[in-house]
Design a protein around this motif. Sequence first.
Motif, PDB file in Angstrom:
ATOM      1  N   ALA A 112      -2.313  -0.073  -4.226  1.00 12.57           N
ATOM      2  CA  ALA A 112      -2.369  -1.403  -3.271  1.00 12.57           C
ATOM      3  C   ALA A 112      -2.285  -2.565  -4.284  1.00 12.57           C
ATOM      4  CB  ALA A 112      -3.426  -1.167  -2.272  1.00 12.57           C
ATOM      5  N   ARG A 113      -1.878  -3.690  -3.566  1.00 15.52           N
ATOM      6  CA  ARG A 113      -1.898  -5.090  -3.994  1.00 15.52           C
ATOM      7  C   ARG A 113      -2.375  -5.883  -2.986  1.00 15.52           C
ATOM      8  NH1 ARG A 113       0.565  -8.135  -8.261  1.00 15.52           N
ATOM      9  NH2 ARG A 113       0.873 -10.452  -7.343  1.00 15.52           N
ATOM     10  N   ALA A 114      -3.536  -6.561  -3.031  1.00 18.34           N
ATOM     11  CA  ALA A 114      -4.075  -7.530  -2.058  1.00 18.34           C
ATOM     12  C   ALA A 114      -3.474  -8.803  -1.993  1.00 18.34           C
ATOM     13  CB  ALA A 114      -5.426  -7.519  -2.311  1.00 18.34           C
ATOM     14  N   THR A 115      -3.821  -9.687  -0.989  1.00 19.81           N
ATOM     15  CA  THR A 115      -3.087 -10.834  -0.686  1.00 19.81           C
ATOM     16  C   THR A 115      -3.431 -12.125  -2.250  1.00 19.81           C
ATOM     17  OG1 THR A 115      -5.174 -11.831   0.487  1.00 19.81           O
ATOM     18  CG2 THR A 115      -3.171 -11.012   1.632  1.00 19.81           C
ATOM     19  N   ASP A 116      -4.464 -11.567  -2.734  1.00 19.83           N
ATOM     20  CA  ASP A 116      -4.831 -12.597  -4.137  1.00 19.83           C
ATOM     21  C   ASP A 116      -4.294 -11.847  -5.259  1.00 19.83           C
ATOM     22  OD1 ASP A 116      -6.412 -10.166  -4.303  1.00 19.83           O
ATOM     23  OD2 ASP A 116      -8.541 -11.426  -4.132  1.00 19.83           O
ATOM     24  N   GLY A 117      -3.530 -10.949  -5.324  1.00 19.90           N
ATOM     25  CA  GLY A 117      -2.960 -10.401  -6.303  1.00 19.90           C
ATOM     26  C   GLY A 117      -3.760  -9.190  -6.932  1.00 19.90           C
ATOM     27  N   THR A 118      -5.025  -9.005  -6.362  1.00 16.29           N
ATOM     28  CA  THR A 118      -5.728  -7.806  -6.667  1.00 16.29           C
ATOM     29  C   THR A 118      -5.010  -6.558  -6.662  1.00 16.29           C
ATOM     30  OG1 THR A 118      -7.786  -8.976  -6.321  1.00 16.29           O
ATOM     31  CG2 THR A 118      -7.976  -6.604  -6.462  1.00 16.29           C
ATOM     32  N   ARG A 119      -4.936  -5.681  -7.667  1.00 20.75           N
ATOM     33  CA  ARG A 119      -4.319  -4.328  -7.552  1.00 20.75           C
ATOM     34  C   ARG A 119      -5.332  -3.355  -7.798  1.00 20.75           C
ATOM     35  NH1 ARG A 119       0.544  -5.455 -11.943  1.00 20.75           N
ATOM     36  NH2 ARG A 119       1.387  -7.106 -10.819  1.00 20.75           N
ATOM     37  N   THR A 120      -5.327  -2.376  -6.869  1.00 16.49           N
ATOM     38  CA  THR A 120      -6.070  -0.920  -6.877  1.00 16.49           C
ATOM     39  C   THR A 120      -5.401   0.265  -6.980  1.00 16.49           C
ATOM     40  OG1 THR A 120      -6.249  -0.996  -4.482  1.00 16.49           O
ATOM     41  CG2 THR A 120      -7.775  -2.213  -5.355  1.00 16.49           C
ATOM     42  N   THR A 121      -5.918   1.051  -7.646  1.00  6.38           N
ATOM     43  CA  THR A 121      -5.283   2.363  -7.639  1.00  6.38           C
ATOM     44  C   THR A 121      -6.260   3.681  -7.911  1.00  6.38           C
ATOM     45  OG1 THR A 121      -3.817   3.837  -9.077  1.00  6.38           O
ATOM     46  CG2 THR A 121      -4.925   2.308 -10.259  1.00  6.38           C
ATOM     47  N   GLY A 122      -6.161   4.676  -7.187  1.00  8.54           N
ATOM     48  CA  GLY A 122      -7.197   5.715  -7.445  1.00  8.54           C
ATOM     49  C   GLY A 122      -6.522   7.033  -6.617  1.00  8.54           C
ATOM     50  N   PRO A 123      -7.338   8.228  -6.792  1.00  8.79           N
ATOM     51  CA  PRO A 123      -6.889   9.223  -6.073  1.00  8.79           C
ATOM     52  C   PRO A 123      -7.446   9.544  -4.816  1.00  8.79           C
ATOM     53  CG  PRO A 123      -8.632   9.820  -7.775  1.00  8.79           C
ATOM     54  CD  PRO A 123      -8.156   8.265  -7.788  1.00  8.79           C
ATOM     55  N   VAL A 124      -6.803  10.325  -3.856  1.00 10.68           N
ATOM     56  CA  VAL A 124      -7.615  10.661  -2.774  1.00 10.68           C
ATOM     57  C   VAL A 124      -7.000  11.975  -2.340  1.00 10.68           C
ATOM     58  CG1 VAL A 124      -5.728   9.602  -1.183  1.00 10.68           C
ATOM     59  CG2 VAL A 124      -8.188   9.845  -0.297  1.00 10.68           C
ATOM     60  N   VAL A 125      -7.678  12.613  -1.688  1.00 14.83           N
ATOM     61  CA  VAL A 125      -7.165  14.117  -1.268  1.00 14.83           C
ATOM     62  C   VAL A 125      -7.261  14.184   0.200  1.00 14.83           C
ATOM     63  CG1 VAL A 125      -8.047  16.627  -1.131  1.00 14.83           C
ATOM     64  CG2 VAL A 125      -8.363  15.348  -3.064  1.00 14.83           C
ATOM     65  N   LEU A 131       0.880  -1.336  -0.085  1.00 16.41           N
ATOM     66  CA  LEU A 131      -0.015   0.067  -0.068  1.00 16.41           C
ATOM     67  C   LEU A 131       0.783   1.149   0.085  1.00 16.41           C
ATOM     68  CD1 LEU A 131      -2.878   1.286   0.317  1.00 16.41           C
ATOM     69  CD2 LEU A 131      -2.460   1.150   2.896  1.00 16.41           C
ATOM     70  N   THR A 132       0.914   1.991  -0.979  1.00 12.51           N
ATOM     71  CA  THR A 132       1.527   3.585  -1.116  1.00 12.51           C
ATOM     72  C   THR A 132       0.587   4.640  -1.326  1.00 12.51           C
ATOM     73  OG1 THR A 132       2.093   3.306  -3.277  1.00 12.51           O
ATOM     74  CG2 THR A 132       3.458   1.988  -1.985  1.00 12.51           C
ATOM     75  N   LEU A 133       0.943   5.644  -0.847  1.00 11.52           N
ATOM     76  CA  LEU A 133       0.230   6.984  -1.079  1.00 11.52           C
ATOM     77  C   LEU A 133       1.411   7.679  -1.702  1.00 11.52           C
ATOM     78  CD1 LEU A 133      -1.721   5.649   1.194  1.00 11.52           C
ATOM     79  CD2 LEU A 133      -2.283   8.105   1.434  1.00 11.52           C
ATOM     80  N   THR A 134       1.004   8.400  -2.859  1.00 12.42           N
ATOM     81  CA  THR A 134       2.125   9.053  -3.593  1.00 12.42           C
ATOM     82  C   THR A 134       1.505  10.438  -3.727  1.00 12.42           C
ATOM     83  OG1 THR A 134       3.117   7.227  -4.640  1.00 12.42           O
ATOM     84  CG2 THR A 134       3.603   9.190  -5.563  1.00 12.42           C
TER      85      THR A 134
END
Length: 235
Positions: A176-189, A147-150
């Motif tokens: 982020a990358r979950a235990t099952d290999g799922t990857r997620t990406t998106g913006p947050v303020v 899990l990273t916030l850039t």
Amino acid sequence: MVTAGALVLSTAVVAVIVLASTNDGVDRELDPPSAAATSTPVVEPTPPAAEAGVSARTLALPQPTHYEGGVPRGYPNTVVGAIAAAYGYSRLASGLDLDATLTAIEAMADPEAGWFATERSAMADGLVAQRAGLGLPPVGPAGTVSLTLTPAGYQVLDREAGAGTATVLTLNLVSARATDGTRTTGPVVLEWNLRWDGTRWLVTSRYDRGTHEHLARIPLTTQAEAAGWKAASGG
């Protein structure tokens, strides 16, 4: 097949980051929100001379001079220094190591404001929920989970001349990358209300309240620029 997923920075409803995810190991991104920006920076530094393209208008931020318990320190008492602090703190705003993340947040928090003591339990619950969303138990090693916030954009909403306070928004890309290999990406303020205590910038309130989520855009795009985001690097 694309499914909906969520990463939680805290237990507050407004702090839920909704992302697109897949189970095929391929990254997906949500379409940028269409809501028009309503916040306009009232004070901002002058970036380097603009060239063609969005990324050419990038403000170079000062680097920290040292670290205390993993928290960057040494940013100057200037508008650019406040932006740099907000960038540095954004990278530590969430994480998979519960104790390390809470320790970092406490070190950033202004003890005079007292908000961390009040919010600590709720933030801990949010971090545990975040781990669960990625397939992890409440404690233990993360393994292949990440899990990273850039931080990739900023807006300065307020800077009181001579008062040593600043409000800086950061536009962050969460990956982020979950235990099952799922990857997620998106913006947050994230909203950083900062106070200069004579030697460093301290955070005076919760930064993940979601007040400015209507400004969320994919960073470094024309949509982000139209919403008022300025690009910066470093910090």
